[in-house]
Structures are given as C-alpha cells and as structure tokens.
Design a protein around this motif. Structure first.
Motif, mmCIF file in Angstrom:
data_model
loop_
_atom_site.group_PDB
_atom_site.id
_atom_site.type_symbol
_atom_site.label_atom_id
_atom_site.label_comp_id
_atom_site.label_asym_id
_atom_site.label_seq_id
_atom_site.Cartn_x
_atom_site.Cartn_y
_atom_site.Cartn_z
ATOM 1 N N GLY A 13 2.281 6.462 -6.891
ATOM 2 C CA GLY A 13 1.124 7.082 -7.521
ATOM 3 C C GLY A 13 0.415 6.166 -8.495
ATOM 4 O O GLY A 13 -0.150 6.617 -9.496
ATOM 5 N N ALA A 64 2.333 1.802 -3.408
ATOM 6 C CA ALA A 64 1.357 2.377 -4.331
ATOM 7 C C ALA A 64 1.223 3.880 -4.113
ATOM 8 O O ALA A 64 1.160 4.658 -5.073
ATOM 9 C CB ALA A 64 0.007 1.685 -4.163
ATOM 10 N N ASP A 65 1.194 4.305 -2.849
ATOM 11 C CA ASP A 65 1.081 5.730 -2.538
ATOM 12 C C ASP A 65 2.289 6.501 -3.059
ATOM 13 O O ASP A 65 2.157 7.590 -3.627
ATOM 14 C CB ASP A 65 0.949 5.938 -1.026
ATOM 15 C CG ASP A 65 -0.400 5.475 -0.492
ATOM 16 O OD1 ASP A 65 -1.334 5.344 -1.303
ATOM 17 O OD2 ASP A 65 -0.504 5.233 0.732
ATOM 18 N N GLU A 66 3.492 5.944 -2.845
ATOM 19 C CA GLU A 66 4.701 6.643 -3.255
ATOM 20 C C GLU A 66 4.844 6.687 -4.773
ATOM 21 O O GLU A 66 5.339 7.667 -5.338
ATOM 22 C CB GLU A 66 5.931 5.965 -2.627
ATOM 23 C CG GLU A 66 6.803 6.947 -1.864
ATOM 24 C CD GLU A 66 8.000 6.285 -1.203
ATOM 25 O OE1 GLU A 66 9.113 6.441 -1.714
ATOM 26 O OE2 GLU A 66 7.785 5.632 -0.165
ATOM 27 N N GLU A 84 0.828 -1.204 0.000
ATOM 28 C CA GLU A 84 0.000 0.000 0.000
ATOM 29 C C GLU A 84 0.865 1.258 0.000
ATOM 30 O O GLU A 84 0.573 2.226 -0.725
ATOM 31 C CB GLU A 84 -0.923 -0.003 1.224
ATOM 32 C CG GLU A 84 -2.045 -1.028 1.173
ATOM 33 C CD GLU A 84 -1.578 -2.443 1.496
ATOM 34 O OE1 GLU A 84 -2.354 -3.391 1.288
ATOM 35 O OE2 GLU A 84 -0.419 -2.592 1.973
ATOM 36 N N ASN A 85 1.947 1.253 0.793
ATOM 37 C CA ASN A 85 2.841 2.409 0.824
ATOM 38 C C ASN A 85 3.585 2.577 -0.494
ATOM 39 O O ASN A 85 3.854 3.690 -0.936
ATOM 40 C CB ASN A 85 3.834 2.285 1.978
ATOM 41 C CG ASN A 85 3.190 2.503 3.332
ATOM 42 O OD1 ASN A 85 2.111 3.074 3.425
ATOM 43 N ND2 ASN A 85 3.838 2.052 4.384
ATOM 44 N N SER A 94 -1.981 2.197 -8.796
ATOM 45 C CA SER A 94 -2.926 1.370 -8.045
ATOM 46 C C SER A 94 -2.206 0.227 -7.335
ATOM 47 O O SER A 94 -1.075 -0.142 -7.681
ATOM 48 C CB SER A 94 -3.976 0.791 -8.991
ATOM 49 O OG SER A 94 -3.381 -0.144 -9.877
#
Length: 239
Positions: free
Chosen positions: A203, A199-201, A196-197, A205
């Motif tokens: 940008g 994906a956030d970093e 999840e981290n 899915s």
C-alpha cells in the motif's frame, strides 16, 4: 491456498538486523501446482476430484487425468515437456488473471521457486508422477528431515554457509524497519515478485518500494539475480 497456509508451519531465526523466515515450502510454488492441476484435470473421469493431502514432511496434490500423449511424466525431462492442456479455456482465463504464463512452464517454475528458498537442499525438488488416471505433484518440507523437524539452528547454519561471495557494502546491525521486513518476507515467499506487486501489497508508492530495496541491497541483505522472466530476488543474511 488459505487452507494450505493454515496447516503448514514456518520457522524463523532472529538475525542481527532482521527476521529470517524459514518456510518449509514456497507458497507461490504450491499456487502454481494448484493452477497446473486445475488446467490439466480430466473432467471425463467420473467421480474424480482434486485432492490436497498435507503430511508432516510433504504436501501432495492429486488430480484425475494423465499425460495427453500417453507418456509418464516421471520419465520425461520437465524442461522439455510441451504445453498440452485439457482445459484451454480455463488456462486462458488464468493467464488473463496472471495466475500463470501463457507459454506453459508450470513444472519448471515450481522447481525454480522451491530452489530459491534460503533453506533449500538438493533432493527436495518437487516431484511429479503420473499413473493410469492420476497426476501427482509432491512438495517436500524443507524444514523436515527423515524422521522429524530439522533443528532451526541447523537450517540457519546451512543458510549462512553460502554467504561469503556476497560482500556487504555498508555494515550495520541496526534493525530493518517494518516495511523492509515485510519485503523480506514477500521475497522469501515469492522470489519472482515484482516491485509493482510489492507496492500493491504494501500500500505504498513504487518509489517507496525502490527506496526500501536500495537500503536492503546496500546493507547486504537483498540481491537481484537473473535476467528478463528468469530474474529473481535472493535474501542474503550475515550470521
């Protein structure tokens, strides 16, 4: 952390299908160290402050305060030290920000993070020391020997010497893409990073991250080990 990253250097080696970053330190381990010093700082010591001292061969964090029970941390087993915080309110806020775990395992986690770097050597574990009114955490540069920077070739050979137990399912020298390379760099910096981290970093899915990870695992570059909160990623690079 921005200040520290600006003054510590990393090497890298060009591999057949990716770039292997050879960090001297785990950024996440140093982050854990900073958090640990902030939540244990003794503010009753007038004039005291947290110091960050950066040398060629090490990074030292120093803060006012010692063990609350009067013992010396260098005489304790860090895996059995109970969590006693000088600043429980700050600790609670940091827990909510996901800067630390509530159960208090910073000393152990720092060591585990450094040990999971691909160029780690025994004897380079973080060291902890207390004096009358000071607490020291020392991180040793994994790319530095007794007198000078360790040659990159020597570190690369060290990394590659432990790869025989990891079979490659699909052998290809085709370079990995830009996104996959960023995942490799993130995993080296923080082996305990979550999908999840990532994906956030990045940008992208979560499914996109899983696809990239599947490709890296099939190529024998990335593996996942451990269970629950002790699980981590490990980079496996063929010579």
């Amino acid at each position: 952390m921005d200040f520290i990253k600006n003054y510590i250097m990393s090497g890298w080696v060009k591999m057949p299908n990716c770039r292997l970053t050879l960090s001297g330190y785990s950024n996440r381990a140093i982050f854990e160290g900073l958090v640990n010093h902030l939540i244990h700082r003794d503010d009753t010591i007038m004039g005291g402050e947290i110091h960050i001292d950066i040398y060629d061969d090490r990074v030292e964090l120093v803060s006012p305060g010692a063990m609350l029970d009067g013992t010396q941390i260098q005489d304790r087993d860090i895996f059995k030290v109970p969590s006693m915080r000088c600043n429980p309110v700050i600790a609670d806020v940091f827990t909510q920000l996901d800067y630390m775990e509530k159960r208090g395992s910073g000393l152990r986690k720092m060591r585990e993070l450094m040990e999971k770097l691909p160029n780690f050597l025994q004897g380079k574990e973080p060291q902890y020391q207390t004096e009358a009114t000071s607490f020291y955490t020392t991180f040793y540069n994994l790319n530095w020997n007794e007198n000078e920077r360790t040659p990159v070739e020597e570190i690369a050979n060290r990394v590659n010497s432990t790869l025989e137990k990891y079979p490659v399912k699909r052998n290809t020298n085709k370079p990995v893409g830009r996104t996959a390379q960023r995942i490799i760099d993130m995993v080296i910096s923080n082996p305990m990073i979550t999908r999840e981290n990532m994906a956030d970093e990045l940008g992208i899915s979560l499914d996109g991250v899983k696809k990239q990870i599947k490709n890296l695992r099939e190529r024998g570059i990335l593996t996942h080990e451990g269970f629950d909160k002790s699980d981590y990623w490990r980079i496996i690079v063929k010579p």
